[in-house]
Write an enzyme that holds these catalytic residues in place. Structure first.
Site, PDB file in Angstrom:
ATOM      1  N   LYS A 180     -30.596  54.420  41.703  1.00 60.07           N
ATOM      2  CA  LYS A 180     -29.197  55.498  41.218  1.00 60.07           C
ATOM      3  C   LYS A 180     -29.411  56.557  40.385  1.00 60.07           C
ATOM      4  CE  LYS A 180     -26.817  53.575  45.136  1.00 60.07           C
ATOM      5  NZ  LYS A 180     -26.946  54.212  46.181  1.00 60.07           N
ATOM      6  N   ASP A 228     -29.601  54.661  53.032  1.00 61.24           N
ATOM      7  CA  ASP A 228     -28.395  54.596  51.300  1.00 61.24           C
ATOM      8  C   ASP A 228     -28.742  56.452  51.185  1.00 61.24           C
ATOM      9  OD1 ASP A 228     -26.736  53.548  50.397  1.00 61.24           O
ATOM     10  OD2 ASP A 228     -28.017  54.064  48.613  1.00 61.24           O
TER      11      ASP A 228
END
Length: 542
Positions: A211, A267
């Protein structure tokens, strides 16, 4: 205790090459350095160092200790002059003074210098015109394997002249001194956009690596007119893509895994003038209570050598118990995307014809599927709604809790949400794109009274959407959100399609629907305050 490695170990570089391997990192190594090892070597060293164990299928099983998810309250962005006015300063983009970052960097580089190190040189961005080069420096073999699985692996010849655009200094076992470094805890995830440096310390959770780079891509791409997206994507035989936006637990990974539609990625993607491209080269799937019959591709991918399984419980003989949530509900499998049959090797696809926004509405109010106007699509994109329920996170009571995360990824947005909202509006205006809201949550009542929408019914809805069947359907407009609901979807009981019909108590439905609508309106003030988005003030009514 981890076994200490020496310069005589597997594929350790010579003293002469260490400086080159660690160039632009600020680390002057005094111990063994292992650059760009492949999966078999990393698994071997991870086992030798007691970093994890093997499952009966050969996956590397690791436990991340106290941090089984992101440490959102310990994330910082350095408050530097060149970026100060562009950053969206929030509780997950906390300001860090440049001097404090310098002291943090000195602490971490000093620590790393004395440790055996594993480096990986990788790409983020399948489109060469929009990619960045990453150099990870970490003290654990399994974290190097995690990064190797999740990002894009360069060709061998590209590594010879590899110069990183961004560096990640990763010290998962280092507990920082909060008082000395002006931190909240012993953990820190700090990004400097000016120095192009990321520091992660005091947390084993692999998702922090993933992330942090997503945050970087969210910073870099908007200025190029590219929309970075927290979504999965797949493609049809005509090179038309479909995007699946959604927060954790909404089915983003599951629903984009379709034998009839090759997977681009699960994602993170970019949407440019050329089409869609994956930021990553791997998948990071939740595997708690994963069912082989319902999700065979993810199941099979998770049971292979080279996979990293985070916080999955094993039984004697290395047998996986995917139903055991004793460590966390957030159990994960990290594997290369090509472990999914038919996945798009290039990581790129054409322009989308369908955008789906997934929510798991535990209030039981939103319909299983609704067609969105462009204004509604932008409104729901900026809202980023889902609901959390007891049993999935600590501290939740018996009542569902509404969660709004702008652009379905607020913790990873370094710029204000309006920047990404405007990019979505621009992208939708350039093509013939249908937008849909899909509720994978509860129908016929709220959590505890209604039932969860079955995966089979949701897949039937997706089939109707992606085949174009619903483009010519007859729709009715519901009262509270102004959503357009199809009156019929093949394979789905008609009474489920409109929530007002599915609830046995109509008065109770109206109360619950009004309650959720008010939560949407209250949240929308966070982005409608932006002048350019004022037209969305009545977006909930379309």
């Amino acid at each position: 205790m981890q076994e200490q490695l020496t310069s005589g170990d597997l594929e350790c570089v010579s003293d002469q090459k260490r400086a080159g391997v660690l160039s632009q990192t600020g680390v002057t190594p005094r111990a063994a350095v292992y650059p760009n090892l492949a999966a078999p070597e990393l698994v071997t060293l991870a086992l030798r160092r007691h970093e994890g164990t093997l499952s009966e299928n050969g996956a590397l099983v690791v436990h991340t200790g106290v941090h089984t998810g992101r440490s959102a309250k310990d994330k910082f962005v350095v408050d530097e002059p060149q970026v100060r006015d562009q950053v969206w300063w929030t509780a997950t983009n906390q300001k860090m003074a440049p001097e404090n970052f310098r002291r943090l960097k000195d602490t971490v580089t000093g620590y790393l210098a004395g440790q055996p190190l594993f480096t990986q040189d990788l790409y983020a961005g399948a489109d060469a015109g929009h990619r960045i080069k990453i150099r990870l420096v970490t003290t654990n073999a399994w974290h190097a394997l995690f990064a190797r699985n999740i990002f894009i692996r360069p060709a061998a010849e590209d590594l010879e002249s590899f110069t990183p655009d961004y560096v990640i200094l990763h010290a998962p076992d280092l507990e920082l001194d909060p008082e000395e470094l002006s931190l909240r805890s012993v953990t820190a995830v700090a990004l400097s956009f000016e120095q192009k440096l990321i520091i992660i310390a005091g947390t084993q959770y692999g998702g922090e690596i993933k992330k942090s780079i997503f945050t970087v891509m969210n910073w870099l791409l908007p200025v190029k007119g590219v929309l970075p997206m927290h979504c999965s994507a797949n493609i049809d035989k005509d090179n038309k893509s479909a995007f699946f936006f959604g927060l954790s637990g909404t089915g983003k990974t599951t629903l984009s895994s379709d034998r009839n539609r090759p997977l681009i990625g699960d994602d993170e993607h970019g949407w440019s003038d050329e089409g869609v491209f994956n930021f990553e080269g791997g998948c990071y799937a939740k595997v708690i209570r994963l069912n082989k019959e319902a999700e065979p591709d993810i199941w099979n991918a998770s049971h292979q050598f080279g996979v990293v399984l985070e916080n999955v419980v094993t039984r004697p003989g290395g047998k996986l118990d995917l139903d055991d949530a004793s460590l966390t509900e957030n159990t994960r499998a990290c594997y290369p995307a090509d472990f999914i049959p038919g996945a798009v090797k290039s990581g790129v696809g054409g322009q989308p014809d369908n955008v789906l926004m997934l929510t798991a509405d535990a209030f039981g109010v939103l319909p299983p599927v609704a067609k969105l106007t462009p204004e509604q699509a932008m409104y729901h994109f900026l809202s980023g709604y889902t609901a959390r329920i007891a049993g999935t996170e600590k501290g939740l009571g018996n009542e569902p809790q509404a969660t709004f995360s702008a652009c379905f990824g607020a913790p990873f947005l370094p710029r204000p949400p309006a920047v990404y909202g405007e990019l979505l509006r621009s992208r939708l205006s350039k093509g013939n794109v249908s937008c849909w809201l899909v509720n994978t949550g509860w129908v016929g009542g709220a959590y505890g009274e209604g039932k969860r929408m079955s995966l089979a019914h949701t897949r039937a809805i997706l089939s109707a959407v992606l085949s174009g069947e619903l483009d010519s359907a007859e729709f009715e407009r519901e009262e509270f959100f102004g959503l357009y609901i199809p009156k019929e979807v093949k394979g789905v009981p008609a009474n489920l399609l409109n929530p007002s019909h599915a609830w046995p108590d109509q008065a109770a439905y109206a109360v619950q629907a009004k309650k959720l609508a008010e939560l949407f309106v209250s949240n929308s003030g966070s982005f409608i305050e932006n002048g350019s988005l004022a037209f969305l003030r009545d977006g909930i009514k379309g």
